[in-house]
Design an enzyme around this catalytic site. Structure first.
Site, PDB file in Angstrom:
ATOM      1  N   HIS A   1       0.837  -1.200   0.000  1.00 27.70           N
ATOM      2  CA  HIS A   1       0.000   0.000   0.000  1.00 27.70           C
ATOM      3  C   HIS A   1       0.871   1.248   0.000  1.00 27.70           C
ATOM      4  O   HIS A   1       1.301   1.731   1.049  1.00 27.70           O
ATOM      5  CB  HIS A   1      -0.902  -0.006   1.237  1.00 27.70           C
ATOM      6  CG  HIS A   1      -2.012   0.992   1.188  1.00 27.70           C
ATOM      7  ND1 HIS A   1      -3.269   0.711   1.657  1.00 27.70           N
ATOM      8  CD2 HIS A   1      -2.069   2.267   0.735  1.00 27.70           C
ATOM      9  CE1 HIS A   1      -4.052   1.766   1.498  1.00 27.70           C
ATOM     10  NE2 HIS A   1      -3.328   2.724   0.936  1.00 27.70           N
TER      11      HIS A   1
ATOM     12  N   PHE B   1       2.676   6.674  -4.612  1.00 28.79           N
ATOM     13  CA  PHE B   1       3.870   7.324  -5.126  1.00 28.79           C
ATOM     14  C   PHE B   1       3.543   8.591  -5.927  1.00 28.79           C
ATOM     15  O   PHE B   1       4.427   9.211  -6.507  1.00 28.79           O
ATOM     16  CB  PHE B   1       4.706   6.345  -5.952  1.00 28.79           C
ATOM     17  CG  PHE B   1       5.612   5.474  -5.117  1.00 28.79           C
ATOM     18  CD1 PHE B   1       5.693   5.626  -3.746  1.00 28.79           C
ATOM     19  CD2 PHE B   1       6.394   4.494  -5.710  1.00 28.79           C
ATOM     20  CE1 PHE B   1       6.528   4.836  -2.972  1.00 28.79           C
ATOM     21  CE2 PHE B   1       7.240   3.693  -4.952  1.00 28.79           C
ATOM     22  CZ  PHE B   1       7.302   3.858  -3.583  1.00 28.79           C
ATOM     23  N   ARG B   2       2.255   8.947  -5.986  1.00 28.41           N
ATOM     24  CA  ARG B   2       1.768  10.270  -6.404  1.00 28.41           C
ATOM     25  C   ARG B   2       1.895  10.586  -7.887  1.00 28.41           C
ATOM     26  O   ARG B   2       1.300  11.550  -8.356  1.00 28.41           O
ATOM     27  CB  ARG B   2       2.487  11.378  -5.614  1.00 28.41           C
ATOM     28  CG  ARG B   2       2.332  11.307  -4.114  1.00 28.41           C
ATOM     29  CD  ARG B   2       0.897  11.373  -3.697  1.00 28.41           C
ATOM     30  NE  ARG B   2       0.710  11.566  -2.251  1.00 28.41           N
ATOM     31  CZ  ARG B   2      -0.433  11.377  -1.621  1.00 28.41           C
ATOM     32  NH1 ARG B   2      -1.485  10.959  -2.292  1.00 28.41           N
ATOM     33  NH2 ARG B   2      -0.529  11.581  -0.334  1.00 28.41           N
TER      34      ARG B   2
ATOM     35  N   ASN C   1      -5.370   6.557  -6.693  1.00 30.04           N
ATOM     36  CA  ASN C   1      -5.867   7.926  -6.615  1.00 30.04           C
ATOM     37  C   ASN C   1      -4.800   8.952  -6.995  1.00 30.04           C
ATOM     38  O   ASN C   1      -4.443   9.845  -6.229  1.00 30.04           O
ATOM     39  CB  ASN C   1      -6.452   8.225  -5.228  1.00 30.04           C
ATOM     40  CG  ASN C   1      -5.483   7.972  -4.092  1.00 30.04           C
ATOM     41  OD1 ASN C   1      -4.567   7.174  -4.219  1.00 30.04           O
ATOM     42  ND2 ASN C   1      -5.686   8.645  -2.978  1.00 30.04           N
TER      43      ASN C   1
ATOM     44  N   GLU D   1      -6.882   0.850  -3.741  1.00 34.63           N
ATOM     45  CA  GLU D   1      -7.680   1.075  -2.571  1.00 34.63           C
ATOM     46  C   GLU D   1      -9.062   1.587  -2.988  1.00 34.63           C
ATOM     47  O   GLU D   1      -9.196   2.701  -3.477  1.00 34.63           O
ATOM     48  CB  GLU D   1      -6.940   2.078  -1.670  1.00 34.63           C
ATOM     49  CG  GLU D   1      -7.622   2.537  -0.465  1.00 34.63           C
ATOM     50  CD  GLU D   1      -6.778   3.610   0.261  1.00 34.63           C
ATOM     51  OE1 GLU D   1      -7.233   4.016   1.327  1.00 34.63           O
ATOM     52  OE2 GLU D   1      -5.716   4.018  -0.239  1.00 34.63           O
TER      53      GLU D   1
ATOM     54  N   HIS E   1     -10.719   0.581   1.448  1.00 34.14           N
ATOM     55  CA  HIS E   1     -10.629   1.604   2.494  1.00 34.14           C
ATOM     56  C   HIS E   1     -12.027   1.709   3.091  1.00 34.14           C
ATOM     57  O   HIS E   1     -12.941   2.200   2.445  1.00 34.14           O
ATOM     58  CB  HIS E   1     -10.200   2.945   1.885  1.00 34.14           C
ATOM     59  CG  HIS E   1     -10.118   4.071   2.869  1.00 34.14           C
ATOM     60  ND1 HIS E   1      -9.063   4.963   2.874  1.00 34.14           N
ATOM     61  CD2 HIS E   1     -10.945   4.475   3.865  1.00 34.14           C
ATOM     62  CE1 HIS E   1      -9.250   5.848   3.833  1.00 34.14           C
ATOM     63  NE2 HIS E   1     -10.393   5.572   4.445  1.00 34.14           N
TER      64      HIS E   1
ATOM     65  N   HIS F   1      -5.254  -0.555   5.975  1.00 37.99           N
ATOM     66  CA  HIS F   1      -4.951   0.271   7.148  1.00 37.99           C
ATOM     67  C   HIS F   1      -5.985   0.205   8.280  1.00 37.99           C
ATOM     68  O   HIS F   1      -6.532   1.235   8.687  1.00 37.99           O
ATOM     69  CB  HIS F   1      -4.703   1.719   6.739  1.00 37.99           C
ATOM     70  CG  HIS F   1      -5.659   2.298   5.743  1.00 37.99           C
ATOM     71  ND1 HIS F   1      -7.032   2.241   5.869  1.00 37.99           N
ATOM     72  CD2 HIS F   1      -5.423   2.968   4.586  1.00 37.99           C
ATOM     73  CE1 HIS F   1      -7.600   2.837   4.845  1.00 37.99           C
ATOM     74  NE2 HIS F   1      -6.645   3.287   4.042  1.00 37.99           N
TER      75      HIS F   1
ATOM     76  N   ASP G   1       0.878   2.571   3.696  1.00 38.19           N
ATOM     77  CA  ASP G   1       0.042   3.676   3.234  1.00 38.19           C
ATOM     78  C   ASP G   1       0.889   4.939   3.060  1.00 38.19           C
ATOM     79  O   ASP G   1       0.483   6.044   3.424  1.00 38.19           O
ATOM     80  CB  ASP G   1      -1.125   3.928   4.198  1.00 38.19           C
ATOM     81  CG  ASP G   1      -2.200   4.834   3.612  1.00 38.19           C
ATOM     82  OD1 ASP G   1      -2.148   5.115   2.398  1.00 38.19           O
ATOM     83  OD2 ASP G   1      -3.091   5.272   4.371  1.00 38.19           O
TER      84      ASP G   1
ATOM     85  N   HIS H   1       3.159  14.350   1.534  1.00 42.31           N
ATOM     86  CA  HIS H   1       2.791  15.706   1.148  1.00 42.31           C
ATOM     87  C   HIS H   1       3.948  16.619   1.523  1.00 42.31           C
ATOM     88  O   HIS H   1       4.776  16.273   2.371  1.00 42.31           O
ATOM     89  CB  HIS H   1       1.527  16.174   1.881  1.00 42.31           C
ATOM     90  CG  HIS H   1       0.321  15.323   1.638  1.00 42.31           C
ATOM     91  ND1 HIS H   1      -0.440  15.413   0.495  1.00 42.31           N
ATOM     92  CD2 HIS H   1      -0.257  14.353   2.393  1.00 42.31           C
ATOM     93  CE1 HIS H   1      -1.443  14.545   0.562  1.00 42.31           C
ATOM     94  NE2 HIS H   1      -1.347  13.888   1.703  1.00 42.31           N
TER      95      HIS H   1
END
Length: 432
Positions: A55, A58-59, A89, A139, A173, A226, A294, A298
């Protein structure tokens, strides 16, 4: 050929491990292997299968200022993670073939092996997704109203049924937004504990129960992401699902908000110290299947806001295994339990049959550590692009060497990942 000599495995056996570096496989595990090729003396060192972090976020694409596949996977390698599973996401979200292909292109920069999960939204395209090397669904955000990827129960049921047909796991989730405590939103933005008061423990347990019930009806493989409460863990396991716990829910609690501030905001939120201890007990005793990070970085600037405005998520891919090894060093966990939580069990849950163990014939995804080499965790020493950690000042046992399919991707003696794009997609290697 390469032989790692005199290594101690998690179960205490002292062995030699021979690796065919050209094939990336372990070709022998024994007490007296014949000399062949180069060798590494691992006397006094612990040899583990590389962590499979099921999980991560890596954006990339879409949020490259937070993390990229290069920086995230470098961080993973430095923390003893040899395979990651990226969640959908991003921007665009990974809900159709075009978005999947775009993520697959940027993922080729990875230092470690990787799986890509497909997402579920009202406009998702399952035919295109399952036509790709998809590792799993998820997720999947069931009944969670805090993001654009939250879905209702009917669509979740459809996704579960489709994943079952395709022999894929659904990672969910589970937080029921109807059970969030709206009165907590009236608390001021510098009341950091308000986030935990808002996203209640009951909201998690209820949603987990619904998710596993739907999964049971479809005879599906549901994996709960999570889990942050003992009630959530128990609901998952009693319903026949697998579940994961994050390092932040394992080692941090609401008592840490004074120090963390908004840097401690994540979903699900930090829980009470009593609940944290109860979750740790379930991790230690074998109830919990997996530890996954997870990893959701940021920037400092983004996190430096009110508790109601800061984005949710913390980095963790580089510190998870070191934190668990530190717990084992202090006899809070066994090394065998660490091995199972981070490698053997994730491989089993996601059908990665060639990974997760130090055994002949399996991939040479290996981590060598000095079990006594504990050191302080400092954000400035880590490799994630965000440059901070919620575990600042805690201690961890970091790898001396990380190998992916026989390739050294991190050498702790110089503190830097090796140059090269070593990672390969694992979606086509799953059971099915």
């Amino acid at each position: 050929m390469l032989t790692i000599r005199n290594a101690t495995l998690a179960d205490g056996r002292e062995v030699d491990v021979r690796i065919d570096t050209s094939a990336g496989r372990i070709t022998g595990v024994g007490s007296t292997l014949t000399e062949s090729g180069d060798s590494i003396d691992a006397a006094g060192k612990l040899l583990l299968p590389g962590m499979i972090d099921a999980h991560v976020h890596f954006r990339q694409p879409g949020f490259d200022h937070k993390e990229t596949w290069e920086t995230g996977s470098r961080s993973a390698a430095a923390g003893g993670v040899t395979t990651v599973v990226d969640q959908p996401n991003t921007d665009p979200p990974t809900v159709d073939g075009e978005a999947f292909d775009r993520k697959a292109d940027v993922a080729e920069a990875s230092y470690v092996d990787y799986g890509i999960n497909g997402g579920v939204t009202p406009d998702w395209n399952p035919d295109e997704l399952f036509d790709r090397s998809l590792l799993a669904l998820g997720e999947v955000f069931l009944a969670d109203s805090t993001g654009e990827m939250g879905i209702e129960e009917d669509l979740f049921r459809e996704a579960v049924e489709r994943a079952t047909d395709e022999y894929r796991v659904v990672t969910v989730h589970a937080e029921d937004a109807d059970l969030f405590a709206e009165e907590a939103t009236e608390r001021p933005g510098d009341d950091y504990d308000a986030w935990s008061a808002y996203r209640t423990a009951e909201a998690e347990a209820e949603a987990v129960e619904r998710a596993v019930e739907i999964g049971d009806e479809a005879d599906a493989k549901v994996h709960v992401a999570h889990t942050s409460t003992p009630e959530g863990v128990d609901a998952a396991k009693s319903g026949g699902a697998t579940c994961e716990v994050t390092p932040h829910h394992l080692f941090l609690s609401r008592e840490d908000y004074d120090e963390l501030g908004t840097f401690g905001r994540m979903n699900p939120p930090l829980r009470s110290e009593d609940r944290r201890e109860a979750v740790f007990e379930r991790v230690a005793d074998g109830t919990v299947d997996i530890v996954a990070t997870d990893h959701a970085p940021h920037t400092r600037e983004e996190k430096d806001a009110s508790i109601w405005d800061a984005p949710s998520g913390v980095p963790g891919v580089e510190t998870a295994l070191p934190l668990l090894l530190e717990a084992a060093r202090k006899d809070e966990l066994s090394y065998e339990r660490v091995r199972d939580l981070t490698a053997a069990n994730p491989a089993d849950v996601f059908g990665l049959t060639r990974k997760g163990k130090v055994e002949q014939g399996l991939m040479a995804d290996l981590v060598l550590v000095d079990p006594d080499a504990s050191r302080e965790i400092r954000g400035e020493d880590l490799h994630s692009k965000c440059g901070w950690t919620p575990f600042e000042g805690m201690r961890g046992v970091f790898p001396e060497l990380t190998m992916v399919r026989g390739n050294v991707v991190y050498d702790g003696r110089d503190g830097e990942p090796e140059d090269g794009e070593f990672g390969e997609a694992v979606g086509e290697n799953v059971r099915g």
